[in-house]
Write a protein that holds these residues in place. Structure first.
Motif, PDB file in Angstrom:
ATOM      1  N   ASP A   1       0.819  -1.220   0.000  1.00 48.12           N
ATOM      2  CA  ASP A   1       0.000   0.000   0.000  1.00 48.12           C
ATOM      3  C   ASP A   1       0.851   1.267   0.000  1.00 48.12           C
ATOM      4  O   ASP A   1       0.365   2.352   0.304  1.00 48.12           O
ATOM      5  CB  ASP A   1      -0.986   0.002   1.172  1.00 48.12           C
ATOM      6  N   ASP A   2       2.119   1.133  -0.354  1.00 47.32           N
ATOM      7  CA  ASP A   2       2.959   2.336  -0.493  1.00 47.32           C
ATOM      8  C   ASP A   2       2.606   3.048  -1.799  1.00 47.32           C
ATOM      9  O   ASP A   2       2.561   2.414  -2.849  1.00 47.32           O
ATOM     10  CB  ASP A   2       4.451   1.964  -0.580  1.00 47.32           C
ATOM     11  N   PRO A   3       2.392   4.368  -1.763  1.00 45.98           N
ATOM     12  CA  PRO A   3       2.230   5.092  -3.028  1.00 45.98           C
ATOM     13  C   PRO A   3       3.553   5.061  -3.793  1.00 45.98           C
ATOM     14  O   PRO A   3       4.616   4.960  -3.197  1.00 45.98           O
ATOM     15  CB  PRO A   3       1.900   6.526  -2.596  1.00 45.98           C
TER      16      PRO A   3
ATOM     17  N   ILE B   1      -3.826   5.296  -7.966  1.00 49.14           N
ATOM     18  CA  ILE B   1      -4.743   4.635  -7.040  1.00 49.14           C
ATOM     19  C   ILE B   1      -3.895   3.780  -6.104  1.00 49.14           C
ATOM     20  O   ILE B   1      -3.103   2.948  -6.565  1.00 49.14           O
ATOM     21  CB  ILE B   1      -5.770   3.759  -7.792  1.00 49.14           C
ATOM     22  N   VAL B   2      -4.042   4.014  -4.813  1.00 47.16           N
ATOM     23  CA  VAL B   2      -3.325   3.216  -3.822  1.00 47.16           C
ATOM     24  C   VAL B   2      -4.304   2.175  -3.270  1.00 47.16           C
ATOM     25  O   VAL B   2      -5.379   2.541  -2.783  1.00 47.16           O
ATOM     26  CB  VAL B   2      -2.771   4.112  -2.688  1.00 47.16           C
ATOM     27  N   PRO B   3      -3.949   0.890  -3.374  1.00 52.94           N
ATOM     28  CA  PRO B   3      -4.887  -0.138  -2.917  1.00 52.94           C
ATOM     29  C   PRO B   3      -5.021  -0.154  -1.403  1.00 52.94           C
ATOM     30  O   PRO B   3      -4.063   0.095  -0.679  1.00 52.94           O
ATOM     31  CB  PRO B   3      -4.251  -1.439  -3.419  1.00 52.94           C
TER      32      PRO B   3
ATOM     33  N   SER C   1     -14.266  -7.522  -2.614  1.00 49.01           N
ATOM     34  CA  SER C   1     -14.403  -6.096  -2.873  1.00 49.01           C
ATOM     35  C   SER C   1     -13.029  -5.465  -2.875  1.00 49.01           C
ATOM     36  O   SER C   1     -12.242  -5.687  -1.963  1.00 49.01           O
ATOM     37  CB  SER C   1     -15.248  -5.428  -1.787  1.00 49.01           C
ATOM     38  N   PHE C   2     -12.787  -4.671  -3.874  1.00 47.00           N
ATOM     39  CA  PHE C   2     -11.534  -3.924  -3.912  1.00 47.00           C
ATOM     40  C   PHE C   2     -11.791  -2.516  -3.383  1.00 47.00           C
ATOM     41  O   PHE C   2     -12.757  -1.867  -3.783  1.00 47.00           O
ATOM     42  CB  PHE C   2     -10.995  -3.834  -5.346  1.00 47.00           C
ATOM     43  N   SER C   3     -10.941  -2.055  -2.483  1.00 46.31           N
ATOM     44  CA  SER C   3     -10.996  -0.667  -2.021  1.00 46.31           C
ATOM     45  C   SER C   3      -9.695   0.024  -2.369  1.00 46.31           C
ATOM     46  O   SER C   3      -8.626  -0.576  -2.254  1.00 46.31           O
ATOM     47  CB  SER C   3     -11.190  -0.584  -0.504  1.00 46.31           C
ATOM     48  N   GLY C   4      -9.811   1.253  -2.789  1.00 42.29           N
ATOM     49  CA  GLY C   4      -8.610   2.012  -3.118  1.00 42.29           C
ATOM     50  C   GLY C   4      -8.830   3.483  -2.862  1.00 42.29           C
ATOM     51  O   GLY C   4      -9.970   3.939  -2.724  1.00 42.29           O
TER      52      GLY C   4
END
Ligand SMILES: [Cu+2]
Length: 259
Positions: free
Chosen positions: A140-142, A149-151, A163-166
């Motif tokens: 989750d590092d940018p 989009i950062v997951p 479900s994908f969240s970002g």
């Protein structure tokens, strides 16, 4: 022949745009696998600018940049790119040898693409994340892209239906209410959309720039957050025109497997 011209100049979008719905083009960085094990340590990466659900390619000039970041260290991969075809159109490819455990963030910055149908240039900063040999730190590092989009869901080891969240970032800041286009990569071309609306699904981020979307099928899913740049670029006629910046992330979800 006419059909070919229509596709390469992307006028499909214009024609359907008249009825209110245009299929979206996506920057694509698709690795041969997103989990690397001792069984196969090399990853083939395919870079293109395409319509993933409709399986329609576009010609892509050699990208401006292509690199991988692991543990904050960036390695340039641009010199390794070779021309190839994706969906019958000019695209780029390389093979990356994974030597150590880690989470590898791959990013492509394309050359701006002038889209007459939309009267603007398009730059899709496109990334994907590959995990190797059991490591799962730093997913989750940018990457520090102008927009990305950062997951928030770990982007590997997922099942269809998850479900994908970002979160959508622009210059490192969250983008409230960002619009995100979603497409499934219809890789074998076997799927058809019930309507034009189904080709590209759309979701809006909340006030914090966070969105969640359930992916009902195993395979590659692309998320593309589109925002207008605060600068202009010249079109081929030399006129200053707006720029659409895309933050594109590709994630893979596996189907459940039986014994
Ligand atoms: Cu297109």
């Amino acid at each position: 022949m006419i059909r070919k011209i229509i596709m390469t100049s992307c006028v499909t979008g214009l024609l359907l745009g008249a009825s209110g719905q245009a299929e979206a083009h996506f920057g694509m960085v698709i690795p041969s696998e997103n989990i690397v094990t001792q069984k196969k340590k090399s990853v083939e990466l395919f870079l293109s600018f395409s319509h993933p659900f409709e399986n329609i390619g576009m010609e892509m000039t050699k990208p401006e940049e292509f690199y991988v970041i692991k543990d904050g260290k960036r390695t340039d991969l641009l010199p390794l790119l070779k021309e190839t075809k994706v969906m019958d159109h000019k695209a780029w490819q390389t093979t990356y040898q994974v030597k150590r455990p880690g989470v590898y963030h791959f990013a492509m910055e394309p050359v701006p693409y002038w889209e007459p149908a939309e009267d603007l240039s398009i730059i899709h900063y496109t990334k994907t994340i590959v995990a190797a040999f059991g490591a799962d730190e730093g997913w989750d590092d940018p990457m520090g892209l102008p927009t990305e989009i950062v997951p928030m869901l770990r982007p590997f080891g997922n099942y269809a239906g998850n479900s994908f969240s970002g979160k959508v970032l622009m210059n490192g800041k969250l983008v409230p209410h960002a619009e995100v286009e979603v497409e499934f990569y219809n890789q074998d071309g076997s799927l058809v959309a019930p309507s034009d609306y189904h080709v590209t699904q759309v979701i809006k981020a909340d006030a914090n720039g966070i969105f969640t979307f359930a992916c009902p099928k195993g395979g590659w899913w692309g998320f593309s957050a589109l925002n207008e740049a605060d600068y202009t670029l010249k079109n081929p006629q030399g006129e200053a025109k707006g720029v659409e910046l895309g933050a594109v992330l590709w994630i893979y979800l596996d189907e459940y497997q039986s014994k």
